[in-house]
Scaffold this motif. Structure first.
Motif, short mmCIF file in Angstrom:
data_model
loop_
_atom_site.label_atom_id
_atom_site.label_comp_id
_atom_site.label_asym_id
_atom_site.label_seq_id
_atom_site.Cartn_x
_atom_site.Cartn_y
_atom_site.Cartn_z
N ARG A 160 11.91 0.47 -2.60
CA ARG A 160 12.98 0.12 -2.33
C ARG A 160 13.65 0.86 -1.30
N TYR A 161 13.61 2.04 -1.03
CA TYR A 161 13.88 2.75 -0.06
C TYR A 161 13.50 2.09 1.47
N ILE A 162 12.37 1.67 1.49
CA ILE A 162 11.87 1.15 2.69
C ILE A 162 12.41 -0.28 2.66
N VAL A 163 12.60 -0.99 1.75
CA VAL A 163 13.26 -2.35 1.87
C VAL A 163 14.91 -2.27 2.60
N GLU A 164 15.34 -0.94 2.10
CA GLU A 164 16.67 -0.77 2.64
C GLU A 164 16.38 -0.45 4.10
N LEU A 165 15.51 0.41 4.47
CA LEU A 165 15.41 0.29 5.98
C LEU A 165 15.07 -0.95 6.69
N LEU A 166 14.23 -1.65 6.09
CA LEU A 166 13.74 -2.94 6.73
C LEU A 166 14.99 -3.92 6.73
N SER A 167 15.77 -3.73 5.90
CA SER A 167 16.93 -4.87 5.80
C SER A 167 17.73 -4.88 6.98
N LYS A 168 17.73 -3.74 7.66
CA LYS A 168 18.72 -3.61 9.02
C LYS A 168 18.14 -3.93 10.20
N THR A 169 16.74 -4.43 10.11
CA THR A 169 15.90 -4.89 11.17
C THR A 169 16.07 -6.38 11.39
N GLU A 170 15.81 -7.05 12.90
CA GLU A 170 15.76 -8.31 12.93
C GLU A 170 14.35 -8.67 12.90
N THR A 171 13.28 -7.73 12.98
CA THR A 171 11.99 -8.22 13.21
C THR A 171 11.33 -8.89 12.10
N PRO A 172 11.06 -10.13 12.22
CA PRO A 172 10.36 -10.76 10.95
C PRO A 172 9.35 -9.92 10.03
N ILE A 173 9.51 -10.10 8.73
CA ILE A 173 8.95 -9.19 7.77
C ILE A 173 8.06 -10.25 6.83
N ILE A 174 6.86 -9.58 6.64
CA ILE A 174 5.92 -10.47 5.54
C ILE A 174 5.66 -9.40 4.65
N LEU A 175 6.08 -9.73 3.42
CA LEU A 175 5.77 -8.85 2.27
C LEU A 175 4.14 -8.92 1.72
N GLY A 176 3.40 -7.71 1.95
CA GLY A 176 1.90 -7.92 1.50
C GLY A 176 1.75 -7.09 0.29
N LEU A 177 1.38 -7.92 -0.78
CA LEU A 177 0.74 -7.30 -1.92
C LEU A 177 -0.84 -6.88 -2.03
N ASN A 178 -1.03 -5.51 -1.63
CA ASN A 178 -2.26 -5.11 -1.38
C ASN A 178 -2.86 -4.64 -3.27
N LYS A 179 -4.27 -4.44 -3.25
CA LYS A 179 -4.93 -3.98 -4.29
C LYS A 179 -4.78 -5.08 -5.52
N ILE A 180 -4.86 -6.38 -5.17
CA ILE A 180 -4.91 -7.21 -6.23
C ILE A 180 -6.02 -7.05 -6.99
N ASP A 181 -7.21 -6.49 -6.57
CA ASP A 181 -8.57 -6.46 -7.34
C ASP A 181 -8.44 -5.28 -8.46
N GLN A 182 -7.10 -4.53 -8.36
CA GLN A 182 -6.85 -3.78 -9.25
C GLN A 182 -5.64 -4.07 -10.37
N GLN A 183 -5.22 -5.31 -10.25
CA GLN A 183 -4.09 -5.81 -11.02
C GLN A 183 -4.66 -6.15 -12.42
N PRO A 184 -3.76 -6.12 -13.21
CA PRO A 184 -4.42 -6.16 -14.84
C PRO A 184 -4.58 -7.81 -14.97
N SER A 185 -5.10 -8.21 -15.88
CA SER A 185 -5.25 -9.53 -16.04
C SER A 185 -4.06 -10.57 -16.01
N ASP A 186 -2.82 -9.91 -16.62
CA ASP A 186 -1.63 -10.39 -16.66
C ASP A 186 -0.75 -9.67 -15.55
N SER A 187 -0.63 -10.32 -14.44
CA SER A 187 -0.16 -9.41 -13.44
C SER A 187 1.57 -9.98 -12.94
N GLN A 188 1.80 -11.10 -13.95
CA GLN A 188 2.98 -11.86 -13.37
C GLN A 188 4.24 -10.94 -13.51
#
Length: 317
Positions: free
Chosen positions: A123-151
Motif C-alpha cells: 500500500r506504501y507503493i500504491v500511494e507512490l504510484l497513485s501520483k504518477t501518470e505513467t500507465p500501471i499494470i498490477l502483476g500478481l507473481n508466485k501463483i505457483d505458491q498460492q493456496p488452492s483457495d486463493s480467492q
C-alpha cells in the motif's frame, strides 16, 4: 515519453536496424517490494540470466535494463531495487533510484507477491504510484505458491486494481506460467517506436558489471544472513587470452568478522564462492574462466556517499 534521442551510443559493431511499420518499443519499469520476484521475472522475460536472484531481500541494487525483442516490439525492462524503508545511505540511494524510475519509463509493472494478501508495504507503493501518470499494470507473481483457495488473496489486490483502474494479471516468474500473456499486455501498452538497441542484445550492462553481480549472488546464496548486504564487488582486471579469460575481483565488506566468514576455515568459503561464480561467468562469456577473489575491509562503506560512488552506487539523474 521515450524519443529517438534516448538511443544509447553503441560501438560500430552493433547495428541498430530500421524498425518495420507498426513496430512498438518502450521502457517498462518493474516496481515492487523487496523479494517479490522482480529479477526472476526479468530473467524469464528476456530468456536468460542477467539479473541475480537470492532468497535474501533487497538483492537488486542497480537499475538493470533487460531487453526483449520480438517481431512486433522491443521491450526494455528496468529492474529497480525493492522499495523499502531505508536504514543507511545505500538504502536511501536505492529507494531514490526506484522512485526516479517511476516517472522515467513508458509503462510500470507493479509486481506483488500473489501468495500472500496485500500488506502495508504494497500500500506504501500504491500511494507512490497513485501520483504518477505513467500507465500501471498490477502483476500478481508466485501463483505457483498460492493456496488452492486463493480467492481471498486475489480480492485484496483486485480491490486495489479496481480503485485505481489498473489492469491486473497473474503469473509465475519461476515456472513461466502466465508470462506470455503478460508480455502481450505490456506490448499492447507501448507506443509505435524505433529499435533502441540491436535486436540480439539482452542487456545494456557491460560484462564486467554482470560478472560482479554473479559473484555477489553466490555470496548471498552461500553466506545467507551472515554477510547480508555489507558486500560490494569491484572487477579489478579482466585478461582475455585465446583459450581462457582471467578475472581478478575484490569483495568489499564492512567488518573484519565478515572478511573471516567470507574466507572461511582454510579458505573453504572463498573457494566455494569462487568456484560457483566461475561456473556462472563461464556461461555468460561462453568460454573458460580463471577467477581470483580478494577480500578487503572498507569500514561503514554503506554510510558514505563517497565510498558508495567509488563502488558504483550513485543516485540516477
Amino acid at each position: 515519453m521515450s524519443s529517438i534521442d534516448d538511443i544509447p551510443a553503441l560501438s560500430g559493431e552493433l547495428i541498430i536496424p530500421q524498425a518495420p511499420p507498426g513496430f512498438k518499443s518502450g521502457f517498462i519499469g518493474i516496481i515492487g517490494r523487496p523479494n517479490v520476484g522482480k529479477s526472476t521475472l526479468m530473467n524469464q522475460l528476456v530468456g536468460q540470466k542477467i539479473a541475480i536472484t537470492s532468497p535474501v531481500a533487497q538483492t537488486t541494487r542497480n537499475r538493470l535494463q533487460g531487453i526483449l525483442t520480438t517481431p512486433e516490439a522491443q521491450l526494455i525492462f528496468v529492474d529497480t531495487p525493492g522499495i523499502h524503508k531505508p536504514h543507511h545511505q545505500l538504502g536511501e540511494v536505492l529507494v531514490q533510484n526506484a522512485r526516479i524510475a517511476i516517472d522515467s519509463v513508458d509503462v510500470l509493472l507493479f509486481v506483488v507477491d500473489g501468495a500472500v494478501e496485500a500488506g502495508g508495504g504494497d500500500r506504501y507503493i500504491v500511494e507512490l504510484l497513485s501520483k504518477t501518470e505513467t500507465p500501471i499494470i498490477l502483476g500478481l507473481n508466485k501463483i505457483d505458491q498460492q493456496p488452492s483457495d486463493s480467492q481471498l488473496i486475489d480480492s485484496t489486490y483486485a480491490e486495489i486494481a479496481e480503485l485505481h483502474q489498473w489492469q491486473m494479471v497473474k503469473f509465475s516468474a519461476l515456472t513461466g506460467e502466465g508470462v506470455e500473456p503478460l508480455q502481450q499486455i505490456l506490448t499492447e501498452h507501448l507506443e509505435p517506436g524505433p529499435y533502441y538497441y540491436p535486436p540480439d542484445l539482452v542487456t545494456d550492462q557491460p560484462e564486467r558489471f554482470i560478472m560482479g553481480e554473479l559473484i555477489r549472488e553466490q555470496i548471498l546464496l552461500l553466506t545467507r544472513e551472515e554477510v547480508p548486504h555489507s558486500v560490494a564487488i569491484t572487477i579489478d582486471q579482466v585478461e582475455e587470452a585465446p583459450t581462457i579469460t582471467r578475472v581478478f575481483a575484490t569483495i568489499h565488506v564492512e567488518r573484519s568478522s565478515q572478511k573471516g566468514i567470507l574466507i572461511g576455515k582454510n579458505g573453504t568459503m572463498l573457494k566455494a564462492i569462487g568456484s560457483a561464480a566461475r561456473e556462472q561467468i563461464q556461461k555468460l562469456i561462453a568460454g573458460k574462466v580463471y577467477l581470483e577473489l580478494f577480500v578487503k575491509v572498507q569500514p561503514k562503506w554503506r554510510q558514505s556517499r563517497l565510498r558508495l560512488s567509488e563502488l558504483g552506487y550513485r543516485v540516477e539523474e
